[in-house]
Design a protein around this motif. Sequence first.
Motif, PDB file in Angstrom:
ATOM      1  N   GLN A   1      12.020 -40.648  15.226  1.00  0.00           N
ATOM      2  CA  GLN A   1      11.140 -41.321  15.329  1.00  0.00           C
ATOM      3  C   GLN A   1      10.508 -41.390  16.758  1.00  0.00           C
ATOM      4  O   GLN A   1      11.146 -41.586  17.687  1.00  0.00           O
ATOM      5  CB  GLN A   1      11.382 -42.984  15.041  1.00  0.00           C
ATOM      6  CG  GLN A   1      10.218 -43.847  15.215  1.00  0.00           C
ATOM      7  CD  GLN A   1      10.466 -45.262  14.858  1.00  0.00           C
ATOM      8  OE1 GLN A   1      11.177 -45.927  15.540  1.00  0.00           O
ATOM      9  NE2 GLN A   1       9.972 -45.880  13.780  1.00  0.00           N
TER      10      GLN A   1
ATOM     11  N   SER B   1       7.679 -42.724  19.699  1.00  0.00           N
ATOM     12  CA  SER B   1       6.735 -43.651  20.087  1.00  0.00           C
ATOM     13  C   SER B   1       5.757 -43.113  21.019  1.00  0.00           C
ATOM     14  O   SER B   1       6.318 -42.632  22.083  1.00  0.00           O
ATOM     15  CB  SER B   1       7.366 -44.959  20.636  1.00  0.00           C
ATOM     16  OG  SER B   1       8.051 -45.430  19.462  1.00  0.00           O
TER      17      SER B   1
ATOM     18  N   GLU C   1       7.012 -40.076  12.516  1.00  0.00           N
ATOM     19  CA  GLU C   1       8.057 -39.931  11.854  1.00  0.00           C
ATOM     20  C   GLU C   1       8.546 -38.667  11.382  1.00  0.00           C
ATOM     21  O   GLU C   1       7.647 -37.947  10.645  1.00  0.00           O
ATOM     22  CB  GLU C   1       7.989 -40.733  10.644  1.00  0.00           C
ATOM     23  CG  GLU C   1       7.878 -42.441  10.671  1.00  0.00           C
ATOM     24  CD  GLU C   1       9.241 -42.915  11.326  1.00  0.00           C
ATOM     25  OE1 GLU C   1      10.131 -42.538  11.292  1.00  0.00           O
ATOM     26  OE2 GLU C   1       8.989 -44.128  11.850  1.00  0.00           O
TER      27      GLU C   1
ATOM     28  N   ARG D   1      20.129 -41.048  13.293  1.00  0.00           N
ATOM     29  CA  ARG D   1      18.928 -40.749  13.625  1.00  0.00           C
ATOM     30  C   ARG D   1      18.666 -40.796  15.015  1.00  0.00           C
ATOM     31  O   ARG D   1      19.273 -41.329  15.826  1.00  0.00           O
ATOM     32  CB  ARG D   1      17.996 -41.974  12.952  1.00  0.00           C
ATOM     33  CG  ARG D   1      18.406 -43.215  13.409  1.00  0.00           C
ATOM     34  CD  ARG D   1      17.591 -44.494  12.614  1.00  0.00           C
ATOM     35  NE  ARG D   1      16.130 -44.553  12.833  1.00  0.00           N
ATOM     36  CZ  ARG D   1      15.364 -44.358  11.754  1.00  0.00           C
ATOM     37  NH1 ARG D   1      15.826 -44.112  10.470  1.00  0.00           N
ATOM     38  NH2 ARG D   1      14.275 -44.335  12.004  1.00  0.00           N
TER      39      ARG D   1
ATOM     40  N   HIS E   1      16.438 -37.700  10.728  1.00  0.00           N
ATOM     41  CA  HIS E   1      14.937 -38.534  11.155  1.00  0.00           C
ATOM     42  C   HIS E   1      14.857 -38.749  12.451  1.00  0.00           C
ATOM     43  O   HIS E   1      15.835 -39.262  13.346  1.00  0.00           O
ATOM     44  CB  HIS E   1      14.925 -39.943  10.335  1.00  0.00           C
ATOM     45  CG  HIS E   1      13.756 -40.789  10.374  1.00  0.00           C
ATOM     46  ND1 HIS E   1      12.805 -40.133   9.859  1.00  0.00           N
ATOM     47  CD2 HIS E   1      13.302 -41.588  11.197  1.00  0.00           C
ATOM     48  CE1 HIS E   1      11.591 -41.009   9.895  1.00  0.00           C
ATOM     49  NE2 HIS E   1      12.265 -41.870  10.866  1.00  0.00           N
TER      50      HIS E   1
ATOM     51  N   GLN F   1      15.562 -41.423  18.350  1.00  0.00           N
ATOM     52  CA  GLN F   1      14.440 -42.234  18.809  1.00  0.00           C
ATOM     53  C   GLN F   1      14.065 -41.827  20.169  1.00  0.00           C
ATOM     54  O   GLN F   1      14.942 -41.467  20.985  1.00  0.00           O
ATOM     55  CB  GLN F   1      14.653 -43.654  18.757  1.00  0.00           C
ATOM     56  CG  GLN F   1      14.622 -44.340  17.319  1.00  0.00           C
ATOM     57  CD  GLN F   1      14.677 -45.888  17.463  1.00  0.00           C
ATOM     58  OE1 GLN F   1      15.305 -46.312  18.276  1.00  0.00           O
ATOM     59  NE2 GLN F   1      14.355 -46.400  16.362  1.00  0.00           N
TER      60      GLN F   1
END
Length: 488
Positions: A434, A436, A414, A345, A432, A347
Amino acid sequence: MPGPRSATVSVHITVLDENDNVPQFSQKRYVVAVREDVRPHSEILRVSASDQDKDGNAAVHYNIISGNSRGQFAIDSVTGEIQVVAPLDYETEREYMLRLRAQDNGRPPLSNNTGIVSVQVTDVNDNPPIFVSTPFQATVLESAPIGHSILHIQAIDTDNGDNARLEYRLTGTGTDTPFVINAATGWVTVSSELDRESVEHYFFGVEARDYGAPPLSATASVTITVMDVNDNRPEFLQKEYYVRLNEDAAVGTSVVMVVISATDDDVGENARITYYLEDNIPQFRIDPASGAITLQAELDYEDQMTYTLAITARDNGIPQKSDTTYVEVNVNDVNDNAPQFLSPRYQGGVSEDAPPFTSVLQISATDRDAHANGRVQYTFQNGEDGDGDFTIEPTSGIVRTVRRLDRESVPFYELTAFAVDRGVPPQRTPVHIQVSVMDVNDNAPVFPADDFEVLVKENSAVGSIVAQITATDPDEGPNKISSEKADP
């Protein structure tokens, strides 16, 4: 006075013959040579006997009393002429001993039985040679050396002397016939190198001729079969073969469309070929009898892209001979691997005041396949792109903003992106992401009303709280204010 007179009387006395003499042959033994081809009723001899008697007592007549059992001869009883009255055959009887009688005509007759005639039959060339056995057949190894004896030609001739002496010669042969015959002995020998692969059977004739005049001859056929020796090694049509095989080929699949086989010009066991793989390669096997190569374990292009098979063809002769060829198997990649992301994943963060197309993060995936099957592109298609707030560069995997963001509306996202290869059909892998959204001080505090009315009792103590006024700020952290209380 006259003398006495005498008278003469002539007396004629005739002596009468008496048959008191036996006829006598002029020779004790007559010898005569007669050719066996004498014509019947030919005179071969005239015998005579004399008798000292007179007249009828001296008249002699002849006859054969023995030695003429087959009736080949006759004698004239008056003249003593002996004739051949039946054919003679030197090969049947070479001499006749005739006993003759000479008898007079006296009373009683007297005879002599001592007349001997030796009729010696002489040979003429009236019999051709006869082969002992025919046709003549023989076998010879193709490795036989020059001078090697193969076959004994034999003929017989029942004549005599030169009429029976034979010479042999081969007929119907050419300059390339690798055999000769000894004219005197009849032995057939090898005269040049043999090669069964060029000529396996030889057919020609043989003649036996005598030395008679005129000479007589006989002919027979000869067949010589050249037997194989293991003088040829197997040979592959090519020294190298190149084939392609998909890595998803099923076990048991034939590796090559045409069986890789070798040929051997020998025959029998000398030409029966057995095939071997020189090295034990678990993915492949070869049929020992046919040379068919098949797959016996799964392939994986990503593990090994090429295989080199050394194949030996060995015959079953003594000694064995062999040949080797090489088969290069190139494994074709198929799209059997999906892209794999370097991280499970991702971020990232981006300021809410970042301009459109600001880089947020980069995703990366690899694909073990080759060529188009291993070329990866990135997409949000059929995934989650934050309602269009983000885009991804297909080749680099960089995720960028599409427009300005508002942390106060969406503080984090997401997302779902895909790595898609270019195989047919393509394989895709999701990941995935993510994101912010980082706050900036883009909002002023806001009071709930523009005017506040505060009632304070007159006797309120100094320092008493008379009212609490609260302002709100949608920012966060230091960008967000705290509520203040008004003094009474």
